[in-house]
Write a protein that holds these residues in place. Structure first.
Motif, PDB file in Angstrom:
ATOM      1  N   ALA A 557       0.818  -1.214   0.000  1.00 50.32           N
ATOM      2  CA  ALA A 557       0.000   0.000   0.000  1.00 50.32           C
ATOM      3  C   ALA A 557       0.850   1.263   0.000  1.00 50.32           C
ATOM      4  CB  ALA A 557      -0.940  -0.001   1.191  1.00 50.32           C
ATOM      5  N   ALA A 558       2.132   1.157   0.402  1.00 48.35           N
ATOM      6  CA  ALA A 558       3.008   2.333   0.435  1.00 48.35           C
ATOM      7  C   ALA A 558       4.452   1.892   0.252  1.00 48.35           C
ATOM      8  CB  ALA A 558       2.852   3.087   1.750  1.00 48.35           C
ATOM      9  N   VAL A 559       5.252   2.761  -0.357  1.00 48.55           N
ATOM     10  CA  VAL A 559       6.689   2.523  -0.469  1.00 48.55           C
ATOM     11  C   VAL A 559       7.309   2.761   0.901  1.00 48.55           C
ATOM     12  CG1 VAL A 559       8.806   3.165  -1.666  1.00 48.55           C
ATOM     13  CG2 VAL A 559       6.618   3.311  -2.858  1.00 48.55           C
ATOM     14  N   ASP A 560       8.120   1.832   1.364  1.00 48.26           N
ATOM     15  CA  ASP A 560       8.634   1.932   2.739  1.00 48.26           C
ATOM     16  C   ASP A 560       9.551   3.130   2.962  1.00 48.26           C
ATOM     17  OD1 ASP A 560      10.745   1.030   1.221  1.00 48.26           O
ATOM     18  OD2 ASP A 560      10.869  -0.939   2.168  1.00 48.26           O
ATOM     19  N   SER A 561      10.154   3.668   1.886  1.00 57.88           N
ATOM     20  CA  SER A 561      11.092   4.787   2.052  1.00 57.88           C
ATOM     21  C   SER A 561      10.468   6.141   1.740  1.00 57.88           C
ATOM     22  CB  SER A 561      12.301   4.575   1.141  1.00 57.88           C
ATOM     23  OG  SER A 561      11.890   4.552  -0.222  1.00 57.88           O
ATOM     24  N   ALA A 562       9.161   6.193   1.455  1.00 56.29           N
ATOM     25  CA  ALA A 562       8.534   7.440   0.999  1.00 56.29           C
ATOM     26  C   ALA A 562       8.292   8.401   2.155  1.00 56.29           C
ATOM     27  CB  ALA A 562       7.222   7.130   0.299  1.00 56.29           C
ATOM     28  N   HIS A 563       8.437   9.697   1.881  1.00 61.44           N
ATOM     29  CA  HIS A 563       8.023  10.747   2.809  1.00 61.44           C
ATOM     30  C   HIS A 563       7.422  11.890   1.987  1.00 61.44           C
ATOM     31  CE1 HIS A 563      12.216  11.732   1.722  1.00 61.44           C
ATOM     32  NE2 HIS A 563      11.846  13.000   1.818  1.00 61.44           N
ATOM     33  N   CYS A 564       6.338  12.455   2.491  1.00 59.43           N
ATOM     34  CA  CYS A 564       5.552  13.425   1.729  1.00 59.43           C
ATOM     35  C   CYS A 564       5.330  14.699   2.521  1.00 59.43           C
ATOM     36  CB  CYS A 564       4.186  12.836   1.355  1.00 59.43           C
ATOM     37  SG  CYS A 564       4.259  11.359   0.328  1.00 59.43           S
ATOM     38  N   ASP A 565       5.136  15.789   1.775  1.00 59.39           N
ATOM     39  CA  ASP A 565       4.629  17.031   2.340  1.00 59.39           C
ATOM     40  C   ASP A 565       3.596  17.582   1.360  1.00 59.39           C
ATOM     41  OD1 ASP A 565       6.052  18.264   0.261  1.00 59.39           O
ATOM     42  OD2 ASP A 565       7.790  18.647   1.533  1.00 59.39           O
ATOM     43  N   SER A 566       3.173  18.802   1.554  1.00 59.57           N
ATOM     44  CA  SER A 566       2.122  19.367   0.706  1.00 59.57           C
ATOM     45  C   SER A 566       2.591  19.625  -0.724  1.00 59.57           C
ATOM     46  CB  SER A 566       1.611  20.680   1.315  1.00 59.57           C
ATOM     47  OG  SER A 566       2.680  21.621   1.420  1.00 59.57           O
ATOM     48  N   ALA A 567       3.913  19.691  -0.952  1.00 65.54           N
ATOM     49  CA  ALA A 567       4.434  20.029  -2.273  1.00 65.54           C
ATOM     50  C   ALA A 567       4.818  18.810  -3.100  1.00 65.54           C
ATOM     51  CB  ALA A 567       5.646  20.952  -2.138  1.00 65.54           C
ATOM     52  N   ALA A 568       5.298  17.741  -2.431  1.00 65.89           N
ATOM     53  CA  ALA A 568       5.808  16.587  -3.173  1.00 65.89           C
ATOM     54  C   ALA A 568       5.948  15.390  -2.254  1.00 65.89           C
ATOM     55  CB  ALA A 568       7.152  16.922  -3.822  1.00 65.89           C
ATOM     56  N   GLU A 585       5.788  25.058  -7.387  1.00 62.99           N
ATOM     57  CA  GLU A 585       6.961  25.521  -6.639  1.00 62.99           C
ATOM     58  C   GLU A 585       7.974  24.405  -6.388  1.00 62.99           C
ATOM     59  OE1 GLU A 585       3.586  28.106  -6.279  1.00 62.99           O
ATOM     60  OE2 GLU A 585       3.829  25.981  -5.719  1.00 62.99           O
ATOM     61  N   ALA A 586       7.537  23.147  -6.414  1.00 59.00           N
ATOM     62  CA  ALA A 586       8.434  22.045  -6.067  1.00 59.00           C
ATOM     63  C   ALA A 586       9.340  21.623  -7.223  1.00 59.00           C
ATOM     64  CB  ALA A 586       7.615  20.847  -5.593  1.00 59.00           C
ATOM     65  N   PHE A 587       9.048  22.053  -8.446  1.00 64.67           N
ATOM     66  CA  PHE A 587       9.831  21.599  -9.586  1.00 64.67           C
ATOM     67  C   PHE A 587      11.302  21.994  -9.478  1.00 64.67           C
ATOM     68  CE2 PHE A 587       5.690  21.344 -11.880  1.00 64.67           C
ATOM     69  CZ  PHE A 587       5.791  20.025 -12.276  1.00 64.67           C
ATOM     70  N   ASP A 588      11.586  23.184  -9.079  1.00 66.27           N
ATOM     71  CA  ASP A 588      12.955  23.691  -9.080  1.00 66.27           C
ATOM     72  C   ASP A 588      13.887  22.784  -8.294  1.00 66.27           C
ATOM     73  OD1 ASP A 588      14.982  25.729  -9.649  1.00 66.27           O
ATOM     74  OD2 ASP A 588      14.896  26.071  -7.474  1.00 66.27           O
ATOM     75  N   GLU A 589      13.490  22.424  -7.091  1.00 68.86           N
ATOM     76  CA  GLU A 589      14.353  21.595  -6.242  1.00 68.86           C
ATOM     77  C   GLU A 589      14.323  20.127  -6.655  1.00 68.86           C
ATOM     78  OE1 GLU A 589      14.843  20.290  -1.537  1.00 68.86           O
ATOM     79  OE2 GLU A 589      13.414  21.857  -2.124  1.00 68.86           O
ATOM     80  N   ASP A 590      13.130  19.583  -6.895  1.00 65.88           N
ATOM     81  CA  ASP A 590      13.017  18.150  -7.140  1.00 65.88           C
ATOM     82  C   ASP A 590      13.572  17.742  -8.490  1.00 65.88           C
ATOM     83  OD1 ASP A 590      11.868  17.549  -4.695  1.00 65.88           O
ATOM     84  OD2 ASP A 590       9.855  18.056  -5.393  1.00 65.88           O
ATOM     85  N   CYS A 591      13.553  18.619  -9.479  1.00 65.62           N
ATOM     86  CA  CYS A 591      14.137  18.285 -10.778  1.00 65.62           C
ATOM     87  C   CYS A 591      15.653  18.182 -10.693  1.00 65.62           C
ATOM     88  CB  CYS A 591      13.748  19.328 -11.830  1.00 65.62           C
ATOM     89  SG  CYS A 591      11.992  19.315 -12.273  1.00 65.62           S
ATOM     90  N   ASN A 606      12.753  23.217 -18.647  1.00 65.59           N
ATOM     91  CA  ASN A 606      14.108  23.034 -18.117  1.00 65.59           C
ATOM     92  C   ASN A 606      14.220  21.823 -17.202  1.00 65.59           C
ATOM     93  OD1 ASN A 606      12.609  24.111 -16.025  1.00 65.59           O
ATOM     94  ND2 ASN A 606      14.303  25.352 -15.225  1.00 65.59           N
ATOM     95  N   CYS A 607      13.076  21.317 -16.715  1.00 69.66           N
ATOM     96  CA  CYS A 607      13.117  20.129 -15.857  1.00 69.66           C
ATOM     97  C   CYS A 607      13.578  18.913 -16.647  1.00 69.66           C
ATOM     98  CB  CYS A 607      11.748  19.894 -15.234  1.00 69.66           C
ATOM     99  SG  CYS A 607      11.708  18.599 -13.975  1.00 69.66           S
ATOM    100  N   ARG A 608      13.127  18.791 -17.901  1.00 70.09           N
ATOM    101  CA  ARG A 608      13.512  17.649 -18.735  1.00 70.09           C
ATOM    102  C   ARG A 608      14.997  17.679 -19.077  1.00 70.09           C
ATOM    103  NH1 ARG A 608       9.152  14.823 -20.768  1.00 70.09           N
ATOM    104  NH2 ARG A 608       7.121  15.854 -20.530  1.00 70.09           N
ATOM    105  N   MET A 609      15.615  18.849 -18.989  1.00 67.77           N
ATOM    106  CA  MET A 609      17.041  18.946 -19.253  1.00 67.77           C
ATOM    107  C   MET A 609      17.868  18.439 -18.074  1.00 67.77           C
ATOM    108  SD  MET A 609      16.993  22.741 -21.030  1.00 67.77           S
ATOM    109  CE  MET A 609      18.748  22.714 -21.351  1.00 67.77           C
ATOM    110  N   GLN A 610      17.238  18.316 -16.907  1.00 65.33           N
ATOM    111  CA  GLN A 610      17.966  17.932 -15.704  1.00 65.33           C
ATOM    112  C   GLN A 610      17.722  16.488 -15.277  1.00 65.33           C
ATOM    113  OE1 GLN A 610      17.790  21.175 -12.582  1.00 65.33           O
ATOM    114  NE2 GLN A 610      16.260  22.003 -14.010  1.00 65.33           N
ATOM    115  N   THR A 611      16.566  15.920 -15.643  1.00 69.24           N
ATOM    116  CA  THR A 611      16.219  14.579 -15.167  1.00 69.24           C
ATOM    117  C   THR A 611      15.152  13.981 -16.069  1.00 69.24           C
ATOM    118  OG1 THR A 611      15.551  13.325 -13.214  1.00 69.24           O
ATOM    119  CG2 THR A 611      14.362  15.375 -13.630  1.00 69.24           C
ATOM    120  N   THR A 612      14.777  12.750 -15.781  1.00 69.14           N
ATOM    121  CA  THR A 612      13.689  12.089 -16.510  1.00 69.14           C
ATOM    122  C   THR A 612      12.358  12.577 -15.952  1.00 69.14           C
ATOM    123  OG1 THR A 612      15.058  10.119 -16.860  1.00 69.14           O
ATOM    124  CG2 THR A 612      12.666   9.870 -17.125  1.00 69.14           C
ATOM    125  N   VAL A 613      11.428  12.915 -16.859  1.00 76.15           N
ATOM    126  CA  VAL A 613      10.149  13.493 -16.443  1.00 76.15           C
ATOM    127  C   VAL A 613       9.002  12.724 -17.101  1.00 76.15           C
ATOM    128  CG1 VAL A 613       8.672  15.541 -16.488  1.00 76.15           C
ATOM    129  CG2 VAL A 613      11.145  15.778 -16.118  1.00 76.15           C
TER     130      VAL A 613
END
Length: 654
Positions: A557-568, A585-591, A606-613
């Motif tokens: 039902a959940a990934v054992d390593s996951a942690h969440c907040d209101s943004a991501a 607002e969460a794209f800048d850091e998480d990408c 610019n997110c696709r230039m930094q990681t898989t999206v």
């Protein structure tokens, strides 16, 4: 013809009409100008057959296709019932047409829809109903290479799926004589006669084997029968049709032969063959008609067999298999891509190919025990041949192999052949007179014994099951090997099937995904050190259930390593990190800090230039996304369930 269908289905875009016409002119001109050997004529004829197969699906799309609903619609609608697919104690599935909205703002242009309703009131083809409905787009495949509901729904003229959200009102019953309504009523009455005598799984399997309705069979029973290699028994196909029609042939011939003088005055064998043809046609109607491909194939084959009896010709030949296949392809070309067509014809081609080989004639009489030994040997050999021929297709479509299926069939098929189906046929014959109770009880007793056999074999098979994952390439290898086997004769026909096994082991085995992202639900499954778990979504959603059944592994039902907040939400996978972004607002850091960003929003360029999206546009265009982490290259292999949206059966993104 099948090759032409496969090429058409694999095209990235719909072919132009002028191209189809131009190819027809070229091939016909080549046929008219051909000079030379018979082999040249045959080669051109095969090319024409491939072109015909290629053209069949555009032709069927024009005649039977439908606009596909692109977004959910709510409202009150009236519709006409075309077909009652199944009915159980909890719900009922029907096909409706002439769907008209009470409010013009909710009008839809689809031809037909598949609706889930409550079990009451009773409905039959031709009835007009009114109800509050939620109509939704037909979902695409839940996995790359999986069953494509949009493809098959389009060619069936079904443009939407729906559920009844309020009371359903029967506005008017069908008027006049409607063959579909009469057959549906007959099937329902026969089912009720079975329910009056049997209950539980015996009644459910009785419904399935007599009238083709499997809706009351529980998942536990389905799993049990599959584990024992007996799932084919409750699906009306060649076994059932042959027993019923062959039984009627023997019965009519026996009765006529017992009447003095008729054997010399009348052609009783041909009269019995006519009885077999009528019986198999009636059974096809009970089994669901043209929609039941295995039953239709068996009906066509038996029609050819009995026709050969009438004409004094040899009945079981590969040519007759081809004629039956051509008829089904012309009627419903999309059926070629369904498991039922592939399993049915693979088994028949293999059986006829093996049994038509020259063999020594049997001489002398060996008594009862010798006869019994021959019957058991024939049953085991038939089961082994058919099981081997269908193994690849079962593994591809259902990820199931029955290790002791031959033993299960050896123990169960005598019950089906000597108890269950004869009792069912006799029950149908005396049902108009009300004397069916005894025969239905005998049928139920045989079903109970069969279920006991299934439990026994399933227990023996514990720990022997495998869960092969095959690519579409493996299916193509199997089809080519089957075609080779059907075309050639003698020992050379076995070369391709033998070579197919190492080819599939080298080229056709698939791997499990590390990330799965659903398109129509919020489900996202991620593989971590503790196994697969959900980063988002519910474990009882349709997509998650299909993933679990396909991969045969638990999705927590959940990934054992996951942690969440209101943004991501952030989760650590098996060697990679995943971010589920909820806000802009969460794209800048998480990408910048994750190997994969998943979002239901539109990700910035610019997110696709930094990681898989994988974002909203990817899900709308490609449907469910399959991702596999490449540790060496530090990136993902990505597969989309939908290769393109430029085909008429696709629900266009909005």
């Amino acid at each position: 013809m099948i090759a032409g269908l496969v090429v058409y289905a694999g095209l990235p875009d719909e072919p132009q009409n002028w191209a189809l016409l131009g190819m027809a002119i070229v091939l016909l001109a080549a046929l008219g100008l051909a000079r030379g050997s018979l082999r040249t004529w045959r080669s051109i004829a095969l090319l024409i057959a491939g072109w015909l197969g290629f053209c069949l699906m555009p032709l069927h799309a024009t005649i039977f296709g439908t606009p596909m609903l692109g977004a959910p619609v709510y409202g009150e609608f009236t519709a006409i019932v075309d077909e009652v697919l199944s009915a159980s104690a909890t719900d009922r599935r029907i096909i409706v047409s002439h769907v008209q909205a009470s409010d013009p703002a909710q009008s839809v242009s689809i031809r037909r829809a598949r609706i889930v309703t409550a079990p009451q009131p009773d409905l039959a083809p031709g009835d007009t109903i009114r109800a509050s409905l939620r109509l939704a787009p037909v979902p695409g495949p839940v996995l790359p290479g999986g069953f494509d509901g949009q493809f098959h729904a389009f060619f069936d003229g079904i443009g939407a799926y729906g559920t009844v959200t309020g009371p359903l009102v029967l506005v008017a019953s069908g008027q006049g004589f409607d063959p579909g309504r009469a057959i549906a009523g007959l099937r329902h009455d026969i089912g009720n006669r079975i329910d009056a005598v049997l209950d539980g799984e015996a009644a459910a399997i009785g419904w399935a084997m007599v009238v083709g309705d499997q809706s009351n069979i529980t998942d536990e029973t389905r799993d049990l029968m599959a584990a024992a290699g007996l799932a084919h028994i409750y699906s009306i196909s060649g076994l059932h049709m042959s027993l019923v029609a062959g039984g009627m042939f023997v019965l009519v011939r026996l009765v006529l032969a017992s009447l003095p003088g008729l054997t010399l005055a009348w052609p009783i064998k041909k009269i019995a063959a006519l009885g077999g043809i009528i019986t198999v046609g009636f059974y096809l109607l009970l089994a669901g008609g043209l929609a039941n491909v295995p039953a239709l194939r068996s009906t066509l084959m038996l029609g050819l067999v009995f026709g050969a009896v009438l004409a004094g010709r040899r009945a079981l030949t590969m040519r007759n298999v081809a004629l039956a296949a051509i008829a089904i392809i012309l009627i419903d070309p999309a059926s070629v891509f369904r498991a039922s067509f592939q399993l049915s014809f693979a088994a028949v081609v293999a059986l006829i190919g093996v049994y038509e080989a020259p063999r020594k004639a049997q001489t002398g009489s060996s008594g009862f025990f010798g006869w019994l030994g021959k019957v058991l040997w024939s049953t085991a050999l038939t089961s082994l041949i058919a099981g081997s021929a269908t193994l690849l297709f079962s593994a591809y479509h259902f990820q199931q192999t029955a290790a002791l299926g031959v033993i299960g069939n050896l123990l169960a098929l005598p019950l089906v052949s000597l108890v269950i189906m004869p009792a069912a046929m006799l029950a149908l014959l005396v049902m108009p007179f009300g004397f069916e109770g005894l025969f239905i009880r005998v049928m139920g007793l045989g079903i109970e014994w069969m279920l006991n056999v299934a439990r026994l074999v399933a227990d023996w098979s514990a720990g022997l099951h495998s869960n092969p994952l095959l690519t579409p390439g493996a299916l193509l290898i199997g089809l080519v090997a089957l075609a080779w086997f059907a075309f050639l004769e003698g020992r050379w026909r076995y070369v391709a099937p033998i070579l197919a096994l190492p080819a599939i082991l080298i080229l056709g085995l698939d791997t499990r995904a590390d990330v799965l992202i659903a398109d129509t639900t919020r489900a996202i499954a991620v593989r971590s050190s503790g196994g697969m778990g959900l980063l988002s979504g519910k474990s009882d959603s349709f997509a998650v259930k299909v993933w679990h059944e396909h991969y045969q592994e638990t999705i927590a039902a959940a990934v054992d390593s996951a942690h969440c907040d209101s943004a991501a939400c952030i989760a650590m996978g098996d060697g990679f990190s995943v971010a589920l972004v909820k806000t802009i607002e969460a794209f800048d850091e998480d990408c910048r800090h994750n190997d994969l960003v998943v979002t239901r929003l539109q990700a910035p360029a610019n997110c696709r230039m930094q990681t898989t999206v994988i974002d909203r546009s990817d899900l709308a265009r490609g449907g469910v996304q399959w991702l596999r982490w490449d540790e060496a290259r530090k990136n993902f292999e990505i597969r989309a369930a939908i290769a393109n949206v430029n085909r008429p059966w696709r629900v266009l993104p909005r």
